[in-house]
Design an enzyme around this catalytic site. Structure first.
Site, PDB file in Angstrom:
ATOM      1  N   SER A  19       0.817  -1.210   0.000  1.00  0.00           N
ATOM      2  CA  SER A  19       0.000   0.000   0.000  1.00  0.00           C
ATOM      3  C   SER A  19       0.855   1.267   0.000  1.00  0.00           C
ATOM      4  CB  SER A  19      -0.940  -0.058   1.200  1.00  0.00           C
ATOM      5  OG  SER A  19      -1.885   0.957   1.134  1.00  0.00           O
ATOM      6  N   HIS A  59      -7.503  -5.381  -0.364  1.00  0.00           N
ATOM      7  CA  HIS A  59      -6.324  -4.565  -0.052  1.00  0.00           C
ATOM      8  C   HIS A  59      -5.499  -5.082   1.129  1.00  0.00           C
ATOM      9  CE1 HIS A  59      -4.152  -0.789  -0.548  1.00  0.00           C
ATOM     10  NE2 HIS A  59      -4.111  -0.685   0.768  1.00  0.00           N
TER      11      HIS A  59
END
Ligand SMILES: *[C@@H]1O[C@H](CO)[C@@H](O)[C@H](O)[C@H]1NC(C)=O
Length: 401
Positions: free
Chosen positions: A171, A374
């Site tokens: 990320s 994610h």
């Protein structure tokens, strides 16, 4: 759809966090730190301090070798793992030795270094600036990339006497890699291979409710919300916030998963619930509000560019009205992207944009499991086969192993 309850939960979490930040009742001695966590599994662990050019004291944790291999006297190429927003080095450890990337790399014969960005629980000091000053929080992921990651890489190369380091980031850990290598291209030569998990640069298609809820408020410069929120700590780690999340998670797995709903399109099919509980012990880990604001600006502008201070200040700082873009064509290091379909923050269409601008990208890997989201890159039950083993295979190939 996100239920109003979840909304209420998240907003009270954030609000309590902002208020509690003033009290700063967090105490590092009360948590299990990364090095203790590593030792509890039998591995050797070290803690190193890196001081940046602007005074931030960053902690790098290290698994120098594997006790299973007893390879302390063998050649062990270094790898740097860099966490995401609200996170810290624990994110590469919480699924334990059989599944988390840090241990798997150590057992594959590598010297593993775990980075911590300025502002998180392990990197909360600056010799020149007090933690309680707004000046301390005057940074975003631009500085984490160009200053912190650069300093950590130089430190590792110096300590290990290797010319290059392998890198894996999750990320925001991918954003800072892109920022560093495009802004300071000389660092391309210091990267052996780079692995971007859930790469975040473009946000035009971000479906997370966070974008719709907060983007219009703080995504454009100059607004009142912007003035209020800039240069403050965002969702700090402290007893109050932590207890809320922790109790929520113990009360019901679904409340816990809802607290993380912003990262997924609703689904948590792959998540390892035990790993999530371990993760929550040291999360959220502390970050500057500017990191969040900068991401929301990208969502608004559809561009991957520097922080937008508004026309007047932009001219002062950048010499132009709009912030300069990060030039991804300058990234020449061997780099692999790993992205997934069900990522509500950095989804497939935005990865398409990234890939189209990243002219020298080595390979674009898409996780074949549709529900992968994610956070699954760091806590999924199936991340070993889908993500971690392939990374190690590619690093091995580079090293001729
Ligand atoms: C799930 O997490 C727990 C806690 O760290 C760990 O012991 C276990 O091995 C993990 N399992 C998988 C399949 O990731």
């Amino acid at each position: 759809m996100v239920s109003p309850l979840v909304f209420a939960f998240l907003f009270s979490w954030a609000a309590v966090g902002l208020v509690a930040a003033e009290k700063s009742d967090f105490c590092l001695s009360e948590i299990v730190k990364s090095d203790e966590r590593i030792r509890s599994h039998g591995y050797p662990a070290e803690s190193h301090e890196v001081i940046t050019e602007d005074g931030y004291e960053l902690t790098l944790f290290r698994i120098p070798y594997s006790h299973k291999l007893k390879n302390q006297n063998e050649r062990r190429p270094p790898v740097l793992l860099q966490h995401g927003l609200f996170s810290n080095s624990d994110c590469f450890l919480t699924s334990g030795p059989d599944n988390s990337l840090a241990y798997l790399l150590a057992d594959a014969g590598y010297d593993v270094w775990l980075g911590n960005a300025r502002g998180n629980i392990y990197s909360r000091a600056n010799g020149q600036i007090s933690l309680n000053s707004h000046k301390f929080w005057h940074f975003d992921w631009h500085e984490i990339g160009t200053i912190d990651v650069a300093a950590m890489i130089d430190y590792i190369l110096e300590e290990t006497d290797f010319p290059k380091v392998h890198y894996a980031g999750h990320s925001q850990g991918t954003t800072v890699y892109l920022v560093l290598l495009s802004e300071r291209p000389e660092y391309n030569d210091k990267i052996a291979t780079g692995h971007l998990l859930a790469p975040c640069a473009f946000f035009e298609h971000g479906t997370s409710f966070v974008f719709n809820a907060l983007g219009p408020l703080v995504g454009t410069p100059g607004g009142i919300w912007n003035q209020l929120l800039v240069d403050t700590e965002l969702i700090p780690h402290n007893n109050l916030v932590n207890r809320l999340v922790d109790n929520g998670c113990h009360l019901s797995e679904s409340i816990c998963k809802n607290a993380f709903v912003m990262f997924a399109n609703g689904g948590y099919e792959n998540a390892n619930a035990s790993s999530m509980l371990v993760l929550i012990e040291t999360h959220p880990a502390g970050s500057s509000s500017n990191q969040g604001i900068h991401y929301l600006q990208l969502w608004e502008s559809h561009e991957f560019r520097q922080y937008d201070w508004g026309t007047k200040k932009n001219i002062e700082i950048y010499g132009q009205e709009l912030p300069p873009e990060y030039d991804l064509s300058k990234i020449t290091a061997q780099t692999h992207s790993y992205s997934s379909h069900n990522d509500a923050l950095c989804g497939p269409e935005d990865v398409d944009t990234l890939v189209s601008r990243f002219t020298h990208l080595t390979e674009d890997h898409r996780v074949p499991v549709q529900s992968f989201n994610h956070l699954d890159f760091i806590i999924a039950k199936n991340m070993k086969e889908l993500i971690n083993d392939p990374i190690i295979e590619r690093i091995n190939k580079y090293e001729g192993r």
